[in-house]
Scaffold this motif. Structure first.
Motif, PDB file in Angstrom:
ATOM      1  N   THR A 173       5.816  -5.673   0.487  1.00  0.00           N
ATOM      2  CA  THR A 173       4.358  -5.707   0.439  1.00  0.00           C
ATOM      3  C   THR A 173       3.906  -7.143   0.658  1.00  0.00           C
ATOM      4  N   ARG A 197       0.821  -2.247  -6.758  1.00  0.00           N
ATOM      5  CA  ARG A 197       0.827  -0.803  -6.549  1.00  0.00           C
ATOM      6  C   ARG A 197      -0.530  -0.350  -6.043  1.00  0.00           C
ATOM      7  N   PHE A 202       9.618  -3.654   4.722  1.00  0.00           N
ATOM      8  CA  PHE A 202       8.795  -2.889   3.797  1.00  0.00           C
ATOM      9  C   PHE A 202       8.369  -3.691   2.566  1.00  0.00           C
ATOM     10  N   ILE A 257       1.354  -2.432   3.102  1.00  0.00           N
ATOM     11  CA  ILE A 257       1.968  -1.543   2.122  1.00  0.00           C
ATOM     12  C   ILE A 257       2.856  -0.565   2.882  1.00  0.00           C
ATOM     13  N   ARG A 258       4.150  -0.559   2.542  1.00  0.00           N
ATOM     14  CA  ARG A 258       5.126   0.318   3.206  1.00  0.00           C
ATOM     15  C   ARG A 258       5.069   0.193   4.727  1.00  0.00           C
TER      16      ARG A 258
END
Length: 131
Positions: free
Chosen positions: A31, A51, A29, A83-84
């Protein structure tokens, strides 16, 4: 760049290249930012902190235009961001007029602290995500 900043740059990039990035790339996970090598054309994957805000992903490059991924973006702004655990395509934009220190205050605290501590010549990057 001052000799102190140059030493920070050399130490940080050596650590990232040999230890940090190879380990972080393996975390499911973490990034990741994938660019195309400006010479080889091969995919280059870099662990980043940042983010997602709406349809954009924001990050701050700790060494600005000296970062290899920033140099790759300048050659080809089409990128992918994981992302995730999920990959997204997008177009990266370098924002030299943005205040990177203010931007770091809105990004994840741990990564922002590391970028502030080790960085020199900070540069904001926004990735406009497709659909």
């Amino acid at each position: 760049m001052t000799s102190r900043a140059e030493r920070k740059y050399r130490a940080a990039t050596a650590f990232q290249r040999r230890i940090g990035n190879p380990l972080l790339r393996r975390l499911p996970f973490q990034t990741l930012l994938e660019t195309r090598g400006r010479v080889s054309g091969l995919p280059r994957t870099t662990p980043v902190g940042g983010r997602r805000v709406g349809d954009a992903f924001w990050l701050v490059s700790e060494f600005g235009e000296r970062s290899q991924y920033v140099r790759n973006i300048k050659a080809d702004p089409r990128v992918r961001v994981r992302i995730r655990g999920r990959w997204h395509t997008g177009t990266a934009r370098l924002l030299p007029d943005d205040d990177p220190r203010a931007r770091l205050r809105a990004l994840p605290r741990f990564n922002s602290a590391a970028v502030r501590a080790f960085g020199a010549g900070l540069l904001t990057v926004r990735v406009d995500l497709d659909g």
